[in-house]
Motif scaffolding. Structure first.
Motif, PDB file in Angstrom:
ATOM      1  N   ARG A   1       0.817  -1.217   0.000  1.00 31.54           N
ATOM      2  CA  ARG A   1       0.000   0.000   0.000  1.00 31.54           C
ATOM      3  C   ARG A   1       0.853   1.270   0.000  1.00 31.54           C
ATOM      4  N   ASP A   2       1.844   1.343   0.883  1.00 31.86           N
ATOM      5  CA  ASP A   2       2.593   2.586   1.063  1.00 31.86           C
ATOM      6  C   ASP A   2       3.741   2.755   0.075  1.00 31.86           C
ATOM      7  N   GLN A   3       4.463   1.704  -0.187  1.00 29.80           N
ATOM      8  CA  GLN A   3       5.626   1.809  -1.055  1.00 29.80           C
ATOM      9  C   GLN A   3       5.262   1.635  -2.531  1.00 29.80           C
ATOM     10  N   TYR A   4       4.437   0.618  -2.827  1.00 30.69           N
ATOM     11  CA  TYR A   4       4.084   0.338  -4.218  1.00 30.69           C
ATOM     12  C   TYR A   4       2.825   1.071  -4.673  1.00 30.69           C
ATOM     13  N   HIS A   5       2.035   1.603  -3.723  1.00 28.90           N
ATOM     14  CA  HIS A   5       0.788   2.327  -4.022  1.00 28.90           C
ATOM     15  C   HIS A   5      -0.211   1.460  -4.789  1.00 28.90           C
ATOM     16  N   TRP A   6      -0.292   0.192  -4.407  1.00 27.99           N
ATOM     17  CA  TRP A   6      -1.238  -0.723  -5.037  1.00 27.99           C
ATOM     18  C   TRP A   6      -2.629  -0.507  -4.467  1.00 27.99           C
ATOM     19  N   SER A   7      -3.633  -0.861  -5.249  1.00 32.79           N
ATOM     20  CA  SER A   7      -5.023  -0.768  -4.794  1.00 32.79           C
ATOM     21  C   SER A   7      -5.293  -1.847  -3.757  1.00 32.79           C
ATOM     22  N   TRP A   8      -6.407  -1.698  -3.040  1.00 31.35           N
ATOM     23  CA  TRP A   8      -6.787  -2.711  -2.048  1.00 31.35           C
ATOM     24  C   TRP A   8      -7.065  -4.042  -2.729  1.00 31.35           C
ATOM     25  N   ASN A   9      -7.701  -3.984  -3.892  1.00 34.58           N
ATOM     26  CA  ASN A   9      -8.034  -5.194  -4.621  1.00 34.58           C
ATOM     27  C   ASN A   9      -6.771  -5.966  -5.003  1.00 34.58           C
ATOM     28  N   ARG A  10      -5.817  -5.290  -5.573  1.00 37.54           N
ATOM     29  CA  ARG A  10      -4.577  -5.944  -5.989  1.00 37.54           C
ATOM     30  C   ARG A  10      -3.805  -6.466  -4.777  1.00 37.54           C
ATOM     31  N   SER A  11      -3.727  -5.673  -3.738  1.00 39.90           N
ATOM     32  CA  SER A  11      -3.023  -6.099  -2.521  1.00 39.90           C
ATOM     33  C   SER A  11      -3.663  -7.355  -1.939  1.00 39.90           C
ATOM     34  N   ALA A  12      -4.975  -7.376  -1.876  1.00 38.17           N
ATOM     35  CA  ALA A  12      -5.685  -8.540  -1.339  1.00 38.17           C
ATOM     36  C   ALA A  12      -5.429  -9.777  -2.186  1.00 38.17           C
ATOM     37  N   ARG A  13      -5.483  -9.621  -3.504  1.00 41.66           N
ATOM     38  CA  ARG A  13      -5.250 -10.773  -4.378  1.00 41.66           C
ATOM     39  C   ARG A  13      -3.849 -11.344  -4.207  1.00 41.66           C
ATOM     40  N   PHE A  14      -2.837 -10.488  -4.155  1.00 47.93           N
ATOM     41  CA  PHE A  14      -1.466 -10.967  -4.021  1.00 47.93           C
ATOM     42  C   PHE A  14      -1.215 -11.595  -2.656  1.00 47.93           C
ATOM     43  N   ILE A  15      -1.741 -10.991  -1.595  1.00 44.93           N
ATOM     44  CA  ILE A  15      -1.577 -11.552  -0.257  1.00 44.93           C
ATOM     45  C   ILE A  15      -2.254 -12.911  -0.169  1.00 44.93           C
ATOM     46  N   ASN A  16      -3.454 -13.019  -0.693  1.00 46.66           N
ATOM     47  CA  ASN A  16      -4.168 -14.289  -0.650  1.00 46.66           C
ATOM     48  C   ASN A  16      -3.466 -15.366  -1.473  1.00 46.66           C
ATOM     49  N   MET A  17      -2.903 -14.997  -2.600  1.00 45.34           N
ATOM     50  CA  MET A  17      -2.172 -15.977  -3.409  1.00 45.34           C
ATOM     51  C   MET A  17      -0.888 -16.417  -2.701  1.00 45.34           C
ATOM     52  N   TYR A  18      -0.137 -15.473  -2.169  1.00 43.97           N
ATOM     53  CA  TYR A  18       1.156 -15.778  -1.567  1.00 43.97           C
ATOM     54  C   TYR A  18       1.019 -16.551  -0.262  1.00 43.97           C
ATOM     55  N   TYR A  19       0.112 -16.114   0.599  1.00 43.37           N
ATOM     56  CA  TYR A  19      -0.016 -16.720   1.919  1.00 43.37           C
ATOM     57  C   TYR A  19      -1.075 -17.821   1.977  1.00 43.37           C
ATOM     58  N   GLY A  20      -1.841 -17.991   0.913  1.00 47.15           N
ATOM     59  CA  GLY A  20      -2.883 -19.010   0.904  1.00 47.15           C
ATOM     60  C   GLY A  20      -4.035 -18.684   1.836  1.00 47.15           C
ATOM     61  N   THR A  21      -4.339 -17.416   1.972  1.00 42.31           N
ATOM     62  CA  THR A  21      -5.416 -16.972   2.856  1.00 42.31           C
ATOM     63  C   THR A  21      -6.625 -16.578   2.027  1.00 42.31           C
TER      64      THR A  21
END
Length: 53
Positions: A18-38
């Motif tokens: 969010r702070d460094q890459y300025h990604w949207s909430w949607n993109r951040s959620a998708r990447f976190i869920n893919m990486y961590y399996g959540t």
């Protein structure tokens, strides 16, 4: 892992997305869920982000 421990691992990643890459909430959620399996929703991640800011 419990939700509290998982939050401790996810928070630095979320802050970076969010702070460094300025990604949207949607993109951040998708990447976190893919990486961590959540299955975090955007609303849950926003709450976690705001609690720890």
């Amino acid at each position: 892992m419990t939700a509290i421990i998982m939050d401790e691992y996810i928070l630095p990643t979320l802050v970076r997305y969010r702070d460094q890459y300025h990604w949207s909430w949607n993109r951040s959620a998708r990447f976190i869920n893919m990486y961590y399996g959540t299955e975090y929703t955007e609303k849950q991640l926003k709450k976690l982000y705001r609690q720890n800011k």
